[in-house]
Scaffold this motif. Sequence first.
Motif, short mmCIF file in Angstrom:
data_model
loop_
_atom_site.label_atom_id
_atom_site.label_comp_id
_atom_site.label_asym_id
_atom_site.label_seq_id
_atom_site.Cartn_x
_atom_site.Cartn_y
_atom_site.Cartn_z
N MET A 1 0.85 -1.17 0.00
CA MET A 1 0.00 0.00 0.00
C MET A 1 0.89 1.23 0.00
O MET A 1 1.85 1.32 0.75
N VAL A 2 0.57 2.20 -0.82
CA VAL A 2 1.34 3.43 -0.90
C VAL A 2 0.71 4.45 0.02
O VAL A 2 -0.49 4.70 -0.05
N ASN A 3 1.52 5.03 0.88
CA ASN A 3 1.01 6.02 1.82
C ASN A 3 1.17 7.41 1.22
O ASN A 3 2.27 7.82 0.90
N SER A 4 0.06 8.10 1.05
CA SER A 4 0.13 9.47 0.56
C SER A 4 0.17 10.47 1.72
O SER A 4 0.40 11.63 1.51
N PHE A 5 -0.07 9.99 2.91
CA PHE A 5 0.05 10.82 4.11
C PHE A 5 0.41 9.90 5.26
O PHE A 5 0.36 8.68 5.13
N SER A 6 0.76 10.47 6.39
CA SER A 6 1.09 9.64 7.55
C SER A 6 0.34 10.17 8.76
O SER A 6 -0.03 11.34 8.83
N PHE A 7 0.12 9.29 9.70
CA PHE A 7 -0.57 9.66 10.93
C PHE A 7 0.42 10.26 11.91
O PHE A 7 1.59 9.89 11.95
N LYS A 8 -0.09 11.17 12.72
CA LYS A 8 0.73 11.69 13.81
C LYS A 8 0.96 10.56 14.80
O LYS A 8 0.32 9.51 14.73
N ASN A 9 1.86 10.77 15.74
CA ASN A 9 2.14 9.75 16.73
C ASN A 9 0.85 9.35 17.44
O ASN A 9 0.13 10.21 17.97
N ILE A 10 0.54 8.07 17.43
CA ILE A 10 -0.73 7.59 17.96
C ILE A 10 -0.70 7.49 19.48
O ILE A 10 -1.69 7.77 20.14
N PHE A 11 0.44 7.10 20.06
CA PHE A 11 0.52 6.86 21.49
C PHE A 11 1.20 8.02 22.20
O PHE A 11 2.26 8.48 21.80
N LEU A 12 0.58 8.47 23.27
CA LEU A 12 1.21 9.45 24.15
C LEU A 12 2.26 8.73 24.99
O LEU A 12 2.13 7.52 25.25
N PRO A 13 3.30 9.43 25.43
CA PRO A 13 4.33 8.77 26.26
C PRO A 13 3.74 8.10 27.50
O PRO A 13 4.17 7.01 27.88
N SER A 14 2.74 8.71 28.12
CA SER A 14 2.13 8.10 29.31
C SER A 14 1.41 6.80 28.96
O SER A 14 1.43 5.84 29.74
N GLU A 15 0.77 6.74 27.77
CA GLU A 15 0.09 5.51 27.35
C GLU A 15 1.11 4.40 27.06
O GLU A 15 0.88 3.24 27.40
N LEU A 16 2.22 4.78 26.47
CA LEU A 16 3.27 3.80 26.21
C LEU A 16 3.83 3.26 27.52
O LEU A 16 4.05 2.05 27.66
N ASP A 17 4.06 4.14 28.50
CA ASP A 17 4.53 3.70 29.82
C ASP A 17 3.55 2.72 30.43
O ASP A 17 3.94 1.71 31.00
N HIS A 18 2.26 3.01 30.30
CA HIS A 18 1.22 2.14 30.85
C HIS A 18 1.26 0.77 30.16
O HIS A 18 1.15 -0.27 30.82
N LEU A 19 1.42 0.74 28.84
CA LEU A 19 1.50 -0.53 28.11
C LEU A 19 2.71 -1.35 28.54
O LEU A 19 2.63 -2.56 28.73
N VAL A 20 3.85 -0.67 28.71
CA VAL A 20 5.08 -1.36 29.11
C VAL A 20 4.89 -1.99 30.48
O VAL A 20 5.26 -3.16 30.70
N GLN A 21 4.29 -1.27 31.42
CA GLN A 21 4.07 -1.79 32.77
C GLN A 21 3.02 -2.90 32.79
O GLN A 21 3.20 -3.94 33.42
N GLN A 22 1.92 -2.68 32.09
CA GLN A 22 0.81 -3.63 32.13
C GLN A 22 1.19 -4.98 31.51
O GLN A 22 0.83 -6.03 32.03
N PHE A 23 1.91 -4.96 30.39
CA PHE A 23 2.23 -6.20 29.70
C PHE A 23 3.67 -6.66 29.91
O PHE A 23 4.12 -7.58 29.24
N HIS A 24 4.38 -6.00 30.81
CA HIS A 24 5.75 -6.38 31.18
C HIS A 24 6.66 -6.46 29.95
O HIS A 24 7.43 -7.41 29.79
N PHE A 25 6.56 -5.46 29.08
CA PHE A 25 7.45 -5.39 27.93
C PHE A 25 8.86 -5.07 28.40
O PHE A 25 9.06 -4.32 29.35
N PHE A 26 9.82 -5.63 27.71
CA PHE A 26 11.21 -5.35 28.03
C PHE A 26 11.61 -4.10 27.24
O PHE A 26 12.11 -4.19 26.13
N ALA A 27 11.32 -2.96 27.80
CA ALA A 27 11.66 -1.69 27.16
C ALA A 27 12.11 -0.74 28.25
O ALA A 27 11.37 0.13 28.69
N THR A 28 13.33 -0.93 28.70
CA THR A 28 13.81 -0.16 29.84
C THR A 28 14.46 1.16 29.45
O THR A 28 14.31 2.14 30.14
N ASP A 29 15.19 1.17 28.34
CA ASP A 29 15.84 2.43 27.97
C ASP A 29 15.05 3.13 26.86
O ASP A 29 14.11 2.60 26.29
#
Length: 108
Positions: free
Chosen positions: A1-29
């Motif tokens: 699929m060819v993208n003629s536009f792109s979406f802004k960042n979908i996740f806020l930093p706080s939402e990403l932090d919540h995902l990392v904590q909730q699902f125990h993702f290995f994303a420390t740095d």
Amino acid sequence: MVNSFSFKNIFLPSELDHLVQQFHFFATDQEQRQALNDALHEAFSDYLFNALYEISGDVDERRQMYIEASFHLKKAQKLLQGMPHPAGKMAYRIEKMTQTLEKLVEGN
């Protein structure tokens, strides 16, 4: 699929932090968090592009695609019918998928 536009960042930093904590993702740095954010952004962007295409796409074009898919599913179903499990069960599932596509073609 060819993208003629792109979406802004979908996740806020706080939402990403919540995902990392909730699902125990290995994303420390920060680099790992950015890689996770990029992967999630790409996955959800593809989903959003497809959803927008479905909403704005030509109805006749989609209908024709459903008819074609239904034809191929029916061929696969005929090949699998009467075979022992799990192939026989797949024939039943394909039949249900075909029925759903036919409802979509009819506009239901």
